[in-house]
Design a protein around this motif. Structure first.
Motif, PDB file in Angstrom:
ATOM      1  N   LEU A  92       0.125  -3.731  -4.150  1.00  0.00           N
ATOM      2  CA  LEU A  92       1.225  -3.220  -3.342  1.00  0.00           C
ATOM      3  C   LEU A  92       1.667  -4.231  -2.292  1.00  0.00           C
ATOM      4  O   LEU A  92       2.862  -4.315  -1.968  1.00  0.00           O
ATOM      5  N   LEU A  95       3.776  -6.572  -4.292  1.00  0.00           N
ATOM      6  CA  LEU A  95       5.083  -5.957  -4.546  1.00  0.00           C
ATOM      7  C   LEU A  95       5.987  -6.083  -3.326  1.00  0.00           C
ATOM      8  O   LEU A  95       7.163  -6.469  -3.445  1.00  0.00           O
ATOM      9  N   THR A  96       5.455  -5.770  -2.154  1.00  0.00           N
ATOM     10  CA  THR A  96       6.242  -5.864  -0.921  1.00  0.00           C
ATOM     11  C   THR A  96       6.720  -7.290  -0.680  1.00  0.00           C
ATOM     12  O   THR A  96       7.894  -7.520  -0.358  1.00  0.00           O
ATOM     13  N   PHE A 145      -1.142  -1.356   4.418  1.00  0.00           N
ATOM     14  CA  PHE A 145      -1.927  -1.507   3.190  1.00  0.00           C
ATOM     15  C   PHE A 145      -3.285  -2.141   3.464  1.00  0.00           C
ATOM     16  O   PHE A 145      -4.245  -1.907   2.727  1.00  0.00           O
ATOM     17  N   LYS A 291       6.097   3.872  -0.515  1.00  0.00           N
ATOM     18  CA  LYS A 291       4.840   3.633  -1.231  1.00  0.00           C
ATOM     19  C   LYS A 291       3.628   3.753  -0.308  1.00  0.00           C
ATOM     20  O   LYS A 291       2.506   3.988  -0.777  1.00  0.00           O
ATOM     21  N   PHE A 295       0.180   5.564  -1.449  1.00  0.00           N
ATOM     22  CA  PHE A 295      -1.029   4.750  -1.288  1.00  0.00           C
ATOM     23  C   PHE A 295      -2.038   5.449  -0.384  1.00  0.00           C
ATOM     24  O   PHE A 295      -3.247   5.486  -0.678  1.00  0.00           O
ATOM     25  N   THR A 368      -0.875   4.268  -9.858  1.00  0.00           N
ATOM     26  CA  THR A 368      -0.819   2.994  -9.126  1.00  0.00           C
ATOM     27  C   THR A 368       0.134   2.021  -9.802  1.00  0.00           C
ATOM     28  O   THR A 368       0.937   1.352  -9.137  1.00  0.00           O
ATOM     29  N   MET A 371       3.621   3.001  -8.968  1.00  0.00           N
ATOM     30  CA  MET A 371       4.097   2.550  -7.657  1.00  0.00           C
ATOM     31  C   MET A 371       4.718   1.163  -7.769  1.00  0.00           C
ATOM     32  O   MET A 371       5.791   0.891  -7.208  1.00  0.00           O
ATOM     33  N   VAL A 372       4.041   0.278  -8.489  1.00  0.00           N
ATOM     34  CA  VAL A 372       4.541  -1.089  -8.650  1.00  0.00           C
ATOM     35  C   VAL A 372       5.795  -1.104  -9.506  1.00  0.00           C
ATOM     36  O   VAL A 372       6.829  -1.684  -9.130  1.00  0.00           O
ATOM     37  N   GLY A 375       8.856   0.444  -7.966  1.00  0.00           N
ATOM     38  CA  GLY A 375       9.440  -0.456  -6.966  1.00  0.00           C
ATOM     39  C   GLY A 375      10.326  -1.511  -7.596  1.00  0.00           C
ATOM     40  O   GLY A 375      11.434  -1.788  -7.117  1.00  0.00           O
TER      41      GLY A 375
END
Length: 549
Positions: A92, A95-96, A145, A291, A295, A368, A371-372, A375
């Motif tokens: 995550l 990803l960010t 995170f 997210k 998370f 999970t 989430m990725v 995004g």
């Protein structure tokens, strides 16, 4: 090198960059503004490099939390600066870090000053203010995170609301009159909903500390906010909650995370916020900030309150399925492109939360990955939609038609983003949605079957959106559209590449995530349901009777 504070530097770099960007001298010409934008873009690129180093150096199957750091902060209350990452946090953070520079490139002109009636420019400091706020959001999300101290997490969980409020309220649709009032309404609604969730969570955080102090968890007679200390005490039986207390604390945490995620019926702020924000800020909302909510369900709800998590799982599963169907149905009826994507995201978050609380390894791994992949796919669709809307100056679906004939590359990338949103096989979201449904069906077959209706509805709203905007006769207002420019291609190409690569080969991400999922399953004392008719039980009599040869 092992003592290098990699996590701190990764979060501190965009935080320092936000301050430096805000302090840049005001620019009144385009060239100077571009130089001011290059500074935060370069800082976000360096942050991406550090995030990639974290992912490369992370050891799947090694210690659960790696790159850990601890510094005493408020020792009288057991509060420390404690950070560390498991596999879920690693992907995550990456990803960010991938999305933020792409958002900046896509938003290159979104905060440029506008000319007034006399031909002079107004609000010349808006440009660097916008990019400074984006960096501030990135820093706070990354720290959320990384945080393994409950109080530290709470601080950044709440602090990220401030820059997001200004990004929505100050840098959305810049027209005057009713639209400006709607933008302000959306920003205030976003802030109030999330502040309410945060205040309820704060009461639960305080309650957790008090109970930990009563059980002697911590040092010098104080309680503890350290996640590792708390979970170890819970697993050993040293920290034991009464059922009423555990349920109350779980609900306090879960309410805040369900607002942020968002989970039906706490979702109503999202369509307003995404509708009034710029496309780039809308990506920050749904692909990055939201997210943190899902998370945190994995990291805090399940680990700190395992019994309550199991007790409330069926109810949360039902709410998730309602969100899947509700969001998809409302997306079908939308006339506004961004609000359609917002309701689609509500449906997708239903899948993510359903996977988490199915409490199966397939469900949580799928959640999970979702989430990725959500995004990436939502960023692709939203940003291409933003390029489309910037050419026409309208968010209404009815104002478009025939775009593929005048801008085929724009239409093609829009189609790929849409197909990823409906989880077409071969694109990244398919694997995650499939795992969520498999993991749900093994424990809650009826809910798994109902949730599949969301896939059918997704095909409907995505394909109708594409048909109405991209196909048919070319409308006069569309006939002069230019295809994607170089900067726009630089935004879209990495996202399309990720959708294709992770759709065909998700193993690198899954390998990082799966050990953390197994650890979470162990925390809640859950194992995957056994097959109702094991193969070995059927095969044994055949062998004994001499058959099969």
């Amino acid at each position: 090198m092992s003592s290098f504070p990699l996590l701190t530097v990764t979060a501190a770099l965009p935080a320092v960059g936000a301050v430096l960007t805000a302090a840049l001298p005001a620019a009144t010409d385009a060239r100077r503004r571009d130089l001011n934008k290059a500074v935060p873009l370069g800082i976000s690129a360096l942050t991406l490099v550090l995030a990639a180093v974290i992912a490369a150096r992370f050891v799947p199957g090694g210690a659960r939390f790696q790159f850990t750091e601890f510094h005493s902060w408020i020792s009288d209350f057991g509060i420390g600066y404690s950070v560390g990452v498991d596999g879920i946090a690693v992907v995550l953070i990456l990803l960010t870090a991938v999305l933020v520079p792409l958002v900046m490139l896509a938003s290159w002109h979104d905060a440029d000053p506008v000319a007034n009636d006399s031909g002079t420019f107004e609000r010349s400091r808006r440009t660097q203010g916008f990019f400074a706020l984006v960096l501030a959001v990135e820093a706070m999300v990354i720290l959320s995170f990384e945080a393994t101290d409950v109080f530290l997490f709470y601080v950044f969980f709440e602090a990220m609301l401030i820059p997001m409020y200004f990004l929505i309220g100050g840098f959305g649709d810049r027209t005057q009159g009713e639209d400006a009032r709607q933008r302000s309404y959306a920003a205030v609604k976003f802030l109030l909903y999330n502040l309410l969730g945060g205040l309820i969570m704060l009461a639960a955080v305080i309650g957790l500390y008090v109970i930990s102090a009563q059980h002697g968890v911590g040092t010098a007679g104080h309680g503890s906010f350290d996640l590792n200390t708390l979970t170890t005490a819970i697993q050993s039986g040293k920290l034991h909650f009464s059922p009423v207390a555990e349920n109350a604390l779980f609900l306090g945490f879960m309410f805040a995370f369900a607002v942020k995620a968002p989970l039906w019926p706490l979702h109503t702020w999202l369509p307003n916020a995404m509708g009034e924000a710029t496309p780039g800020v809308a990506v920050l909302i749904t692909a990055v900030v939201d997210k943190v909510g899902t998370f945190a369900m994995l990291r805090f709800c399940l680990q700190l309150f395992p019994d309550a998590s199991k007790s409330f799982a069926p109810a949360i599963m039902v709410l998730s399925v309602i969100g899947i169907i509700y969001g998809a149905l409302l997306a079908v009826g939308q006339k506004d492109i961004k609000r359609l994507i917002a309701y689609a995201s509500i449906s997708h978050f239903g899948f993510i939360i359903m996977g988490i609380f199915a409490m199966t390894s397939q469900g949580q791994s799928g959640a999970t990955l979702y989430m990725v992949n959500h995004g990436i796919s939502t960023a692709a669709l939203l940003l291409v939609a933003g390029f489309l809307m910037s050419r026409r100056g309208s968010r209404l679906i009815a104002d478009y038609g025939g775009v593929q004939k005048v801008a085929p590359v724009l239409a093609g990338t829009f189609l790929i983003g849409g197909l990823a949103t409906l989880s077409l096989p071969g694109l990244a979201p398919f694997v995650s949605e499939f795992l969520v449904l498999v993991g749900t069906f093994t424990r809650y077959p009826a809910l798994g079957i109902v949730a599949t209706l969301g896939i059918v509805l997704a095909a409907l709203y995505v394909l109708v959106l594409y048909q109405r905007t991209m196909t048919g006769p070319v409308k006069p207002e569309v006939s002069g559209f230019r295809d994607l420019r170089l900067r726009e291609l630089a935004v879209v190409t990495p996202l399309i590449a990720l959708l294709l690569v992770l759709g065909v080969y998700p193993k690198p991400v899954a390998d990082i995530v799966n050990p953390a999922v197994r650890a979470t399953m162990s925390d809640v004392h859950r194992t995957d349901p056994a097959p109702p008719h094991p193969v070995t039980a059927q095969a044994a009599p055949t062998t004994a009777n001499g058959g099969g040869q």
